[in-house]
Each structure stands twice: as structure tokens, then as C-alpha cells.
Design a protein around this motif. Structure first.
Motif, PDB file in Angstrom:
ATOM      1  N   HIS A 106      -3.004   6.648   5.302  1.00  0.00           N
ATOM      2  CA  HIS A 106      -3.031   7.606   6.562  1.00  0.00           C
ATOM      3  C   HIS A 106      -2.968   7.045   8.120  1.00  0.00           C
ATOM      4  N   HIS A 137      -0.069   4.212  -0.239  1.00  0.00           N
ATOM      5  CA  HIS A 137      -0.591   5.564   0.406  1.00  0.00           C
ATOM      6  C   HIS A 137      -1.760   5.274   1.436  1.00  0.00           C
ATOM      7  N   ILE A 187      -7.682   4.920  -5.787  1.00  0.00           N
ATOM      8  CA  ILE A 187      -8.547   4.233  -4.373  1.00  0.00           C
ATOM      9  C   ILE A 187      -9.774   3.647  -5.005  1.00  0.00           C
ATOM     10  N   ASP A 244       0.756  -1.224  -0.089  1.00  0.00           N
ATOM     11  CA  ASP A 244       0.081  -0.089  -0.069  1.00  0.00           C
ATOM     12  C   ASP A 244       1.073   1.169  -0.057  1.00  0.00           C
ATOM     13  N   GLU A 284       2.415  13.921   2.063  1.00  0.00           N
ATOM     14  CA  GLU A 284       1.293  14.574   1.093  1.00  0.00           C
ATOM     15  C   GLU A 284       1.110  15.911   1.541  1.00  0.00           C
ATOM     16  N   THR A 311      -1.009  10.828  -7.648  1.00  0.00           N
ATOM     17  CA  THR A 311      -1.412  10.515  -6.529  1.00  0.00           C
ATOM     18  C   THR A 311      -2.852  10.201  -6.566  1.00  0.00           C
ATOM     19  N   HIS A 312      -3.517   9.371  -6.111  1.00  0.00           N
ATOM     20  CA  HIS A 312      -4.955   8.897  -6.195  1.00  0.00           C
ATOM     21  C   HIS A 312      -5.769   9.609  -7.568  1.00  0.00           C
ATOM     22  N   ILE A 356      -4.435   1.480  -3.961  1.00  0.00           N
ATOM     23  CA  ILE A 356      -3.949   2.366  -2.590  1.00  0.00           C
ATOM     24  C   ILE A 356      -5.396   2.223  -1.825  1.00  0.00           C
ATOM     25  N   HIS A 376     -14.698   6.019  -4.165  1.00  0.00           N
ATOM     26  CA  HIS A 376     -14.031   7.293  -4.771  1.00  0.00           C
ATOM     27  C   HIS A 376     -14.064   6.969  -6.138  1.00  0.00           C
ATOM     28  N   THR A 402       1.611   7.641   5.432  1.00  0.00           N
ATOM     29  CA  THR A 402       1.401   8.966   4.714  1.00  0.00           C
ATOM     30  C   THR A 402       1.022  10.101   5.646  1.00  0.00           C
ATOM     31  N   ASP A 438      -5.572   4.698   0.735  1.00  0.00           N
ATOM     32  CA  ASP A 438      -5.831   6.103   1.268  1.00  0.00           C
ATOM     33  C   ASP A 438      -6.424   5.891   2.470  1.00  0.00           C
ATOM     34  N   GLY A 453     -10.912  10.847   2.876  1.00  0.00           N
ATOM     35  CA  GLY A 453     -10.189   9.690   2.816  1.00  0.00           C
ATOM     36  C   GLY A 453     -11.002   8.512   2.907  1.00  0.00           C
TER      37      GLY A 453
END
Length: 403
Positions: free
Chosen positions: A65, A63, A253, A61, A133, A218-219, A279, A258, A98, A281, A321
Motif C-alpha cells: 500500500h 501486495h 504477511i 511484492d 483491495e 489474500t493475506h 507480501i 501478523h 494496492t 502489505d 497494515g
């Protein structure tokens, strides 16, 4: 018993090229010794009976949080470790912790905690380096990023942070911001992956960013520009540029929220599994019940609400997120994007390993690679997670391991 050896038998082994049914994997001293097309257990070797389940490379993974009620921005050592353990139960064997947009002081403190956590982490997904990020983002594309801290790249600031570049795996920024191209070049010099995120750039600015060293979006679709008009003329945004340009890898994501099924299918059709990393996220709400939560620091972060299997801002104006886990990403690609299991697994193992430059040791079941392995059934329900030959999660130990 033969010391240093372990064998998984009766498994459907997912290699980079095929699924080898009724096969076995031999492990020695934390690495893959070989894959064999039979189920016979070797004498004097500890064995794990896969019982017809899939033997997969561990999920990577790029990314994430948080999860399990913790966020990396809390700056708490035990929180780091709990996040790694929680995601390991869902198949993640390696992750890139992240950050969120914050102050320079917070980022420096976060790197200190990360260094301690990396040393103490022995029961969870391994840490591959921090992903910073922000804070160099476009205000109009900030999403749930805190606007108080969004700013242009400042060499005096980022050079102090890059003094700790051995702890930083990647850094996401908006390449159209003043000084962002110089920033990208500096990241490349320091061996840090430069990614485009929360950006209002157009195609021409994306080309300049690629030349400066940016290689990842990114995403994709989240927090970035699409087709726009300037003086009546249309310009391609970062979304179209990322789909068009082979120089860019993309991360998505793949929680089914998303990005709905049509967009997942479009990205897969255009970019292919070799250029896509799945990912999570995930924020602290991953693995937690619905209700109020917090994005970022548990005291000074942004209040969010978890509902409909996603985190949202309280006014429901934006996602904040995901609450996904890695196994859910694979299920989503299978069920909603009509992707094969072989390619879905590639997008969360081999491709992210290649993006991070660690595909010489992680991301695939091949001789000589780290024994980062999973057992799961056809519903991607994880029953065992192994990191470098060490079992760190086992859902049902009864009868699985003979010693």
C-alpha cells in the motif's frame, strides 16, 4: 569495454534449484545471459564484485500500500515513485500497488495516476499492475478497511472500472457477497487475478469461488473466517479451506507479527514454498519512525499508530497494515519459520512471479530472464538492487563496480 555486457563475479548465486557458490552471472542488454561456476571476469566487460555475498533474484511484492511516508491512495504521482524507490532499497524489484476500499471515483482516479507513474518510474521497483483491495468485502472481516465504502459487487460499477483492465493485475473480494461469483467469472474473462479477502465464507462457498475463478487467498489468516458453527454444525472457514485446497495459492504477511512463528511453520508445512507468496502489505509507515500515521489517503484516511513494528488502529483492536519491507520477510522466514534461504527466496521471487503469470521473464536467475538482481549478506542486508540490468540502488559503491 564490451557494450551491453555486465558481469557479477565472486557471488553465491541463488538459482531456482540450488545456491551456486563462487559463481558469476553475465548480463546483456538487461537480461541474464548465463550463470557460470567460476569467478573469472571476462575481458572487456564491466564487472561487479559481489565479494562473497549472495546474488539473488529480485523480490516481488504482490501486495503493498505504501512506504516512506506515502500511500498509493494519496493519488500523488511523486508518492507512487517514492514508494517504488523506498522498497527497492530493501530488495523489491517489482510490486503490485494496492488500493483500499473507497469510492468508484477514487478508484478510477487512482488508475489514471498509476498509468502516469508506470511511465515515469525509472528509479524504483517496476509496477506490475494495480491490486484493487475492495470494496466488495464482508463487514465483519473488514479489519482496517473503511466501513463507509464496503458494498456488494455492482456490474455497473465494476464494468466501468474493468474498462481499464490493462492497468489492473488483481482484485480482492469476499466471494460470499451477492454477485461476487459473477464478479469472479468476469475478472477471469478479463485476465485479472481474482483473490479472496476480508471474507466470512465457509468451505462450500470457497469451492464455488474457485469454480468461478478465484485462485488466491489474500493475506492468509488476516481478515478471514476460521472454523465456525451454523445451527450447531461446524464449518471450515477460508483459513482451513486455503490450507486444504491445492487450487488456492496463499500470500502471507511474514513480518513475524501478523503471523507468529507457529502459524508461519504451519502454512509452510501444509502449502510448501511453491504455493506461498511473501507480501509486505506495507502502508505509508514502512521505513518511517514510530508514532501516529494514516492508512489510506493522507487527508481522508484512517488514523493509525505505529508501534511494536506494526501499524494498529488507535484503540489497538486490530492491526492496520504492516510496516515491513521485503528483506524483513526473508529474515523472518529464516529466523522464525526455520525455512532455508533457497526456499525463502523462492516465496518472494519465483512463486509470486508464477502467481502473476510473469515467470517467463521474472522471478529467477536463469538464462533469458530479466536481470532483476540483488546483492545481500547473510543477514539479508541489501547492498545492491538491479532492475532489468540497471542498478537503481547501491548501499556502498566504493570498490564494487569496475568500469
Amino acid at each position: 569495454m564490451e557494450t551491453g555486457f555486465l558481469q557479477i563475479i565472486n557471488g553465491n548465486v541463488i538459482t531456482p534449484f540450488e545456491i551456486r557458490y563462487n559463481a558469476s552471472v553475465l548480463i546483456k542488454d538487461g537480461c541474464i545471459e548465463g550463470i557460470f561456476g567460476d569467478n573469472r571476469s571476462l575481458p572487456e566487460v564491466d564487472t561487479i564484485d559481489a565479494r562473497g555475498r549472495y546474488v539473488s533474484p529480485g523480490f516481488i511484492d504482490l501486495h503493498v500500500h505504501g512506504g516512506g511516508g506515502h500511500d498509493f491512495m494519496d493519488g500523488d504521482l511523486e508518492g507512487f515513485l517514492e514508494i517504488a524507490r523506498m522498497h527497492a532499497r530493501h530488495g523489491t524489484t517489482a510490486m503490485v500497488p494496492t488500493s483500499l476500499t473507497s469510492t468508484r471515483e477514487q478508484l478510477l482516479e487512482l488508475l489514471k495516476i498509476y498509468e502516469k507513474a508506470k511511465q515515469a518510474n525509472d528509479r524504483g521497483a517496476v509496477f506490475l499492475g494495480m491490486h484493487l483491495e475492495g470494496p466488495y468485502f464482508a463487514m465483519n472481516q473488514r479489519g482496517a478497511q473503511d466501513p463507509r465504502y464496503i458494498r456488494d459487487p455492482d456490474p455497473a460499477e465494476y464494468e466501468e472500472i474493468l474498462a481499464h483492465s490493462h492497468l489492473i493485475a488483481r482484485w480482492s473480494a469476499a466471494p460470499e457477497r451477492k454477485g461476487a461469483l459473477e464478479f469472479g467469472r468476469r475478472l477471469r474473462e478479463k485476465g485479472v487475478l481474482a483473490a479472496m479477502a476480508h471474507t466470512d465464507a465457509v468451505y462450500e462457498e470457497v469451492l464455488a469461488a474457485i469454480e468461478a475463478g478465484y485462485t488466491l487467498s489474500t493475506h492468509l489468516y488476516s481478515g478471514m473466517s476460521g472454523v465456525t458453527r451454523r445451527n450447531a454444525f461446524r464449518y471450515a472457514g477460508v483459513i482451513e479451506s486455503s490450507l486444504l485446497l491445492d487450487a488456492l495459492d496463499v500470500e502471507i504477511i511474514a513480518d513475524g507479527i501478523h503471523l507468529p512463528a507457529p502459524l508461519l511453520k504451519l502454512i509452510y508445512k501444509v502449502k510448501g514454498p511453491e504455493k506461498i507468496a511473501l507480501i509486505t502489505d506495507a502502508m505509508r509507515g514502512a521505513g518511517m519512525p514510530e508514532g501516529e500515521s494514516m492508512l489510506g489517503h493522507k487527508e481522508g484516511g484512517l488514523k493509525v499508530i505505529i508501534e511494536d513494528d506494526v501499524a494498529k488502529l488507535p484503540d489497538r483492536s486490530s492491526f492496520a497494515g504492516s510496516v515491513a519491507t521485503a528483506d524483513r520477510l526473508v529474515r523472518t522466514m529464516l529466523q522464525k519459520a526455520d525455512v532455508s534461504l533457497l526456499e525463502a527466496v523462492k516465496m518472494i521471487s519465483q512463486t509470486p512471479a508464477r502467481i502473476m503469470g510473469i515467470d517467463n521473464k521474472k522471478g529467477a536467475i536463469q538464462e533469458g530472464m530479466d536481470a532483476d538482481l540483488l546483492l545481500f549478506d547473510s543477514n539479508i542486508t541489501i547492498s545492491m538492487t538491479m532492475v532489468e540490468g540497471k542498478i537503481i540502488h547501491r548501499h556502498n559503491a566504493s570498490g564494487e563496480i569496475n568500469q
